[in-house]
Design an enzyme around this catalytic site. Sequence first.
Site, PDB file in Angstrom:
ATOM      1  N   GLY A  39       0.785  -1.219   0.000  1.00 34.95           N
ATOM      2  CA  GLY A  39       0.000   0.000   0.000  1.00 34.95           C
ATOM      3  C   GLY A  39       0.818   1.269   0.000  1.00 34.95           C
ATOM      4  N   ASP A  60      10.418  -7.161  -3.171  1.00 31.23           N
ATOM      5  CA  ASP A  60       9.266  -7.755  -2.502  1.00 31.23           C
ATOM      6  C   ASP A  60       9.177  -9.224  -2.912  1.00 31.23           C
ATOM      7  OD1 ASP A  60       6.579  -8.469  -1.596  1.00 31.23           O
ATOM      8  OD2 ASP A  60       6.254  -6.316  -1.380  1.00 31.23           O
ATOM      9  N   ARG A  71      -6.095  -1.521  -1.730  1.00 29.67           N
ATOM     10  CA  ARG A  71      -5.188  -0.418  -1.392  1.00 29.67           C
ATOM     11  C   ARG A  71      -3.898  -0.396  -2.207  1.00 29.67           C
ATOM     12  NH1 ARG A  71      -5.081  -4.666   1.615  1.00 29.67           N
ATOM     13  NH2 ARG A  71      -3.126  -5.603   2.303  1.00 29.67           N
ATOM     14  N   ASP A 128       5.684  -3.370   6.213  1.00 34.63           N
ATOM     15  CA  ASP A 128       4.799  -3.354   7.387  1.00 34.63           C
ATOM     16  C   ASP A 128       5.302  -4.335   8.435  1.00 34.63           C
ATOM     17  OD1 ASP A 128       4.196  -5.765   6.236  1.00 34.63           O
ATOM     18  OD2 ASP A 128       2.046  -5.441   6.082  1.00 34.63           O
ATOM     19  N   ASN A 129       6.622  -4.538   8.441  1.00 40.30           N
ATOM     20  CA  ASN A 129       7.250  -5.499   9.344  1.00 40.30           C
ATOM     21  C   ASN A 129       8.306  -4.770  10.158  1.00 40.30           C
ATOM     22  OD1 ASN A 129       9.457  -7.448  10.126  1.00 40.30           O
ATOM     23  ND2 ASN A 129       7.953  -8.914   9.339  1.00 40.30           N
ATOM     24  N   CYS A 187      -1.220  -4.218   8.598  1.00 41.32           N
ATOM     25  CA  CYS A 187      -2.552  -4.012   8.024  1.00 41.32           C
ATOM     26  C   CYS A 187      -3.380  -5.296   7.998  1.00 41.32           C
ATOM     27  CB  CYS A 187      -2.424  -3.418   6.623  1.00 41.32           C
ATOM     28  SG  CYS A 187      -1.548  -4.459   5.453  1.00 41.32           S
ATOM     29  N   CYS A 244      21.816   4.607  21.909  1.00 44.07           N
ATOM     30  CA  CYS A 244      21.203   3.864  20.801  1.00 44.07           C
ATOM     31  C   CYS A 244      22.089   2.704  20.389  1.00 44.07           C
ATOM     32  CB  CYS A 244      20.969   4.803  19.608  1.00 44.07           C
ATOM     33  SG  CYS A 244      20.325   3.936  18.157  1.00 44.07           S
TER      34      CYS A 244
END
Length: 258
Positions: A39, A60, A71, A128-129, A187, A244
């Site tokens: 998306g 991907d 989407r 989205d990971n 999502c 960090c």
Amino acid sequence: MLSRKELQRYSRQVMLPQVGEEGQEKLASARIMIVGLGGLGSPAALYLAAAGIGELHLVDGDQIDLSNLQRQVLYKTNHQGKSKSQVAAQQLTAANPNVRIHAHFQMADEAWLRQHVGQVDLVLDCTDNLAIRHQINRICCELERPVVMASVQGFSGQLISFDFSQGKSPCYACLFPPREQEDIQNCSTVGVIGPALGIVGSAQALEAMKILLGLPVSSLNQLYVIEGESLSMSALKLNKSEICPVCSQSELTESCNK
């Protein structure tokens, strides 16, 4: 030197004082990696290809599913079951054959990223990971590559950029320290509204172009939270964390090697 056809194709962009012919030539020589073609990656890739980015690397390992079509605007119903990266490459080449498209049909992991990120000028994290996002952050920090990161859940999106070529930059791990066990929220588990992805993915493309053009980048070291329900936006300035585990450790290693 831009050809006559290129001047015509990009005329509305070239006439902007922030771009001009010189800026368009910078875009034409740029190499961008887009990790994740869902998306966020779909609108980002479409706008970057249309803008005349010289080379796009599409990463991907997923195949197109019916549930993606709500989407992920690069894909059509007849693309179900096909590779996202390969279909995206075909769609973007059809949109702008001047762009060199490289489809990488695989999920990015740390070893693959370390091998390939150094070959591009800028990375877009459209995943989205959370685990992969931390890997992208770490490799871009190590290899001193700018990265534009984004995520969307429900109606809400987040956007932040880092330019690790500019010295003492904070990083994603300063904002969200990695944990041994990450929450699995994306999502597919919490849902998402399509246009919010379009807004945030387009903003990623815009920020990437501004970095390449040498323009001020609003999201540089600054987290933008975009609320789709209220059409509101807020910003949070990010300071570098001295503890960090990514960027502070990277500087320590560099100083020890001098």
